[in-house]
Design a protein around this motif. Structure first.
Motif, mmCIF file in Angstrom:
data_model
loop_
_atom_site.group_PDB
_atom_site.id
_atom_site.type_symbol
_atom_site.label_atom_id
_atom_site.label_comp_id
_atom_site.label_asym_id
_atom_site.label_seq_id
_atom_site.Cartn_x
_atom_site.Cartn_y
_atom_site.Cartn_z
ATOM 1 N N LEU A 143 -15.578 -15.724 -13.180
ATOM 2 C CA LEU A 143 -14.496 -16.702 -12.997
ATOM 3 C C LEU A 143 -14.140 -17.351 -14.331
ATOM 4 O O LEU A 143 -12.966 -17.526 -14.662
ATOM 5 N N ARG A 144 -15.184 -17.696 -15.093
ATOM 6 C CA ARG A 144 -14.953 -18.288 -16.399
ATOM 7 C C ARG A 144 -14.210 -17.312 -17.304
ATOM 8 O O ARG A 144 -13.293 -17.680 -18.039
ATOM 9 N N ALA A 145 -14.610 -16.035 -17.218
ATOM 10 C CA ALA A 145 -13.936 -15.012 -18.024
ATOM 11 C C ALA A 145 -12.449 -14.938 -17.666
ATOM 12 O O ALA A 145 -11.596 -14.793 -18.539
ATOM 13 N N LEU A 146 -12.138 -15.083 -16.367
ATOM 14 C CA LEU A 146 -10.731 -15.056 -15.962
ATOM 15 C C LEU A 146 -9.956 -16.238 -16.537
ATOM 16 O O LEU A 146 -8.806 -16.096 -16.943
ATOM 17 N N SER A 147 -10.605 -17.413 -16.591
ATOM 18 C CA SER A 147 -9.926 -18.572 -17.199
ATOM 19 C C SER A 147 -9.590 -18.275 -18.650
ATOM 20 O O SER A 147 -8.520 -18.636 -19.152
ATOM 21 N N LEU A 148 -10.532 -17.612 -19.333
ATOM 22 C CA LEU A 148 -10.295 -17.275 -20.736
ATOM 23 C C LEU A 148 -9.147 -16.272 -20.855
ATOM 24 O O LEU A 148 -8.244 -16.427 -21.675
ATOM 25 N N LEU A 149 -9.188 -15.248 -19.996
ATOM 26 C CA LEU A 149 -8.113 -14.241 -20.034
ATOM 27 C C LEU A 149 -6.753 -14.881 -19.757
ATOM 28 O O LEU A 149 -5.754 -14.530 -20.375
ATOM 29 N N ASP A 150 -6.735 -15.848 -18.829
ATOM 30 C CA ASP A 150 -5.479 -16.557 -18.529
ATOM 31 C C ASP A 150 -4.899 -17.173 -19.795
ATOM 32 O O ASP A 150 -3.693 -17.149 -20.019
ATOM 33 N N ARG A 151 -5.796 -17.752 -20.596
ATOM 34 C CA ARG A 151 -5.308 -18.443 -21.791
ATOM 35 C C ARG A 151 -4.755 -17.472 -22.832
ATOM 36 O O ARG A 151 -4.028 -17.887 -23.728
ATOM 37 N N ILE A 152 -5.122 -16.210 -22.729
ATOM 38 C CA ILE A 152 -4.568 -15.206 -23.652
ATOM 39 C C ILE A 152 -3.356 -14.514 -23.026
ATOM 40 O O ILE A 152 -2.274 -14.498 -23.600
ATOM 41 N N MET A 153 -3.547 -13.994 -21.807
ATOM 42 C CA MET A 153 -2.483 -13.185 -21.205
ATOM 43 C C MET A 153 -1.308 -14.027 -20.708
ATOM 44 O O MET A 153 -0.190 -13.542 -20.619
ATOM 45 N N LEU A 154 -1.576 -15.304 -20.374
ATOM 46 C CA LEU A 154 -0.487 -16.151 -19.872
ATOM 47 C C LEU A 154 0.091 -17.056 -20.957
ATOM 48 O O LEU A 154 0.975 -17.857 -20.701
ATOM 49 N N ALA A 155 -0.424 -16.908 -22.204
ATOM 50 C CA ALA A 155 0.183 -17.636 -23.323
ATOM 51 C C ALA A 155 1.547 -16.999 -23.587
ATOM 52 O O ALA A 155 1.740 -15.819 -23.323
ATOM 53 N N GLU A 156 2.475 -17.783 -24.103
ATOM 54 C CA GLU A 156 3.819 -17.263 -24.401
ATOM 55 C C GLU A 156 3.765 -16.167 -25.460
ATOM 56 O O GLU A 156 3.076 -16.345 -26.453
ATOM 57 N N PRO A 157 4.462 -15.059 -25.290
ATOM 58 C CA PRO A 157 5.169 -14.639 -24.092
ATOM 59 C C PRO A 157 4.172 -14.074 -23.077
ATOM 60 O O PRO A 157 3.308 -13.294 -23.448
ATOM 61 N N PHE A 158 4.266 -14.502 -21.814
ATOM 62 C CA PHE A 158 3.225 -14.107 -20.879
ATOM 63 C C PHE A 158 3.328 -12.651 -20.459
ATOM 64 O O PHE A 158 4.389 -12.045 -20.516
ATOM 65 N N ASP A 159 2.168 -12.109 -20.094
ATOM 66 C CA ASP A 159 2.076 -10.708 -19.697
ATOM 67 C C ASP A 159 2.442 -10.625 -18.217
ATOM 68 O O ASP A 159 1.707 -11.117 -17.360
ATOM 69 N N GLU A 160 3.578 -9.992 -17.920
ATOM 70 C CA GLU A 160 4.138 -10.069 -16.575
ATOM 71 C C GLU A 160 3.223 -9.485 -15.497
ATOM 72 O O GLU A 160 3.018 -10.082 -14.449
ATOM 73 N N LEU A 161 2.673 -8.296 -15.758
ATOM 74 C CA LEU A 161 1.858 -7.657 -14.728
ATOM 75 C C LEU A 161 0.575 -8.436 -14.451
ATOM 76 O O LEU A 161 0.167 -8.622 -13.308
ATOM 77 N N TYR A 162 -0.068 -8.901 -15.535
ATOM 78 C CA TYR A 162 -1.276 -9.700 -15.367
ATOM 79 C C TYR A 162 -0.951 -10.955 -14.560
ATOM 80 O O TYR A 162 -1.664 -11.319 -13.621
ATOM 81 N N SER A 163 0.157 -11.590 -14.934
ATOM 82 C CA SER A 163 0.557 -12.818 -14.264
ATOM 83 C C SER A 163 0.832 -12.581 -12.776
ATOM 84 O O SER A 163 0.389 -13.346 -11.911
#
Lengths: 326, 265
Positions: free
Chosen positions: A95-115
């Motif tokens: 879960l913690r790893a997902l929070s970290l990934l969110d901060r990378i993949m959902l940073a501008e410009p966000f990754d559409e498929l991941y999001s």
């Protein structure tokens, strides 16, 4: 909200959730726990955390980014749809790893498929009351107890589970199984989590992020990397690793795909000219740790190692023992 | 709309730059797209069926055409160079930060090596078109041989706009009457003293040598801007192929003040 759930009622709770979601849960396949589409099989909840992390459910080993279709010299593109799903049995470290990934993949410009996948996925997490010997999540501040990022959270209390809600979606899920639940409290959970945490800490009392960071510059990476076969296994099982490569399949119509990649592989940094800024295995191995312990915290505010111990479990050469930081 | 889906751009002109490099002019076909950029930015170029690669923008935003200078280096650039006028390429961008033209001093040194000169042409033409906003400008450029020098037909007009340009080659021949040697040696002829800004792009040994020379001459590290080259896949800071320490060349770069990356090179 907190409830007690009898253990025998868990499959029924999942089946009811299955009306809205595809259920993904840990199941033993050839004796190995894996996160797969669940069709009522026995759940592998006492087995170690599956080797392939849930990261791969959000960034699949191979996926289509879009398809391209050519018509008289011009192209039309289509992005694949994603399905609603529920991941059951996600561990606090992941879960913690997902929070970290969110901060990378959902940073501008966000990754559409991941999001899209993140938004269409519900999560039932499971606290770790029986940590594996390779676990050091407590030292990394990522476990054994989840505090956020779940819709529902279960804790194994022996005879029954404590079920906690963590989001409006989680409350809906709990409501769908209302008559299976009774009001609960976290007295026993707190005791169990304290014990679990103590067990993890006492297995490696010397280990801490500060210790690892200070050892980064002392470790003899050259001699350590002599045993590294640069297979990239550590990256493919690491829940915070998210490197990928992009390639086209098909001409004139086809798909642009992305595949999991690893900075441990020798060609990862190689440019078209042939120049390779990280040609030696020792540079790649040390920068893998540097990335986790120093660079990811700078970029995301979160430590890039969640202490799941998968890299140690998978490494052919036994390079990723926490002992190297001792 | 996915960040990975490119715009479509038609090749409207192809100019031979050297024996292995071409300047390709593009026109974006997607309607309602205003493609504005800064000197020093880059794009990901798609050849569908082959893949994508990062290419720096060689034109200046002050002119009404998007140009990329492409050198035969690998599979995709070879494929792009086999394209013809009228063919359609995919373009993602503009990407990266570019040169901080608004924050740079009015006196500028530009040092380029080999194909690294493509991104600097964008900056030079930007300065030419806004000449009154800048003072002295000194360009030092070197390539392997005379045949490898980029944009030769433009030097004359740059000089007419008061831009001093000095050239050198690694290997001379009978057709070359100019300097033979390294780019940093050209800086000895420069009369610009700090405070001034420098923009550098080229092979690593050249970057190191030019930077050393500028620092010896009293330039401040934060006034030296280095444009870095790395292998790239996503171009938007996700795939981690282009990392230098904590930075991603595609996102925090490709242009870095020297003090930011000094210890990482």
């Amino acid at each position: 909200m907190m409830f007690f759930l009898e253990k025998r009622d868990l499959p029924e709770l999942l089946r009811r959730a299955g009306a809205f979601f595809e259920i993904i849960a840990p199941v033993l396949i050839n004796g190995e726990p894996q996160l797969v589409s669940w069709r009522g099989e026995d759940l592998a909840l006492s087995a170690p955390n599956p080797l392939l992390p849930p990261t791969r459910l959000f960034l699949p080993p191979r996926e289509t980014l879009f398809t391209y279709l050519q018509e008289s010299g011009l192209y039309t593109f289509e992005v694949p749809e994603v399905r609603n799903r529920l991941i059951f049995g996600l561990r606090p470290c992941d879960l913690r790893a997902l929070s970290l990934l969110d901060r990378i993949m959902l940073a501008e410009p966000f990754d559409e498929l991941y999001s899209k996948r993140r938004r269409s996925t519900a999560i039932i997490a499971l606290n770790c009351t029986e940590p594996d010997e390779s676990c050091f999540c407590a030292q990394m501040g990522a476990g054994p107890e989840a505090h956020e990022g779940f819709d529902l959270l279960l804790t194994d209390l022996g005879e029954r589970y404590l079920l906690e809600t963590g989001s409006p979606a989680g409350i809906m899920l709990a409501r769908a199984s209302e008559e299976l639940l009774e009001r609960g409290d976290d007295v026993e959970k707190r005791k169990l989590m304290r014990e679990s945490r103590d067990r993890i800490m006492s297995a490696r009392p010397w280990l801490s992020p500060e210790r690892m960071r200070s050892r980064l510059r002392e470790i003899d990476w050259r001699s350590l990397s002599e045993e590294c076969i640069s297979c990239g296994g550590c990256s493919f099982v690491c829940p915070t690793c998210h490197c990928f490569t992009i390639a086209d399949l098909g001409l004139p119509d086809g798909e642009r795909i992305r595949c999991a990649d690893s900075c441990i592989l020798s060609g990862f940094h190689r440019m078209a000219s042939g120049a390779n800024p990280k040609a030696r295995a020792e540079e790649r191995l040390s920068s893998w740790y540097m990335e986790k312990l120093e660079h990811m915290p700078v970029r995301t505010g979160l430590l890039g190692c969640v202490g799941c111990g998968r890299c140690d479990r998978v490494c052919f050469s036994g390079l990723h023992r926490t002992d190297i930081f001792r | 709309m996915s960040e990975y889906i490119p715009l479509q751009a038609e090749i409207v002109d192809i100019d031979r730059v050297t024996h292995d490099s071409y300047l390709i002019s593009l026109q974006i076909l997607d309607r309602d797209v205003s493609f504005t950029y800064r000197p020093g930015q880059f794009v990901m170029v798609s050849l569908f069926g082959m893949g994508e690669c990062p290419i720096s923008i060689a034109s200046s935003p002050t002119r009404n055409v998007l140009q990329l200078c492409i050198r035969r280096a690998g599979r995709i650039t070879n494929g792009i160079m086999d394209s013809m006028i009228g063919d359609v390429l995919g373009i993602r961008g503009p990407l990266g930060n570019g040169f901080p033209v608004d924050k740079m001093h009015k006196r500028i040194i530009i040092a380029g090596g080999g194909s690294g000169f493509a991104t600097l042409r964008s900056l030079i033409n930007y300065i030419v078109d806004r000449r009154d906003e800048f003072d002295e400008v000194f360009v030092a450029y070197g390539a392997r041989t005379r045949q490898d020098l980029y944009f030769m037909q433009e030097y004359k007009s740059w000089k007419m706009d008061g831009i001093e340009i000095e050239l050198t080659v690694d290997v001379g021949d009978e057709s070359w009457r100019g300097n033979v040697g390294m780019v940093p040696e050209l800086l000895d002829r420069m009369e610009i003293s700090p405070p001034a800004s420098a923009a550098i792009c080229g092979p690593m040994p050249m970057i190191h040598a030019v930077t050393k020379k500028l620092l010896e001459n009293g330039f401040s590290e934060s006034d030296i801007f280095v444009s870095m080259e790395r292998h790239m896949k996503c171009g938007i800071g996700k795939c981690e192929h282009c990392t230098i320490g904590p930075y991603r060349v595609c996102k925090e770069g490709p242009v870095f003040p020297y003090n930011m990356i000094r210890d990482l090179l």
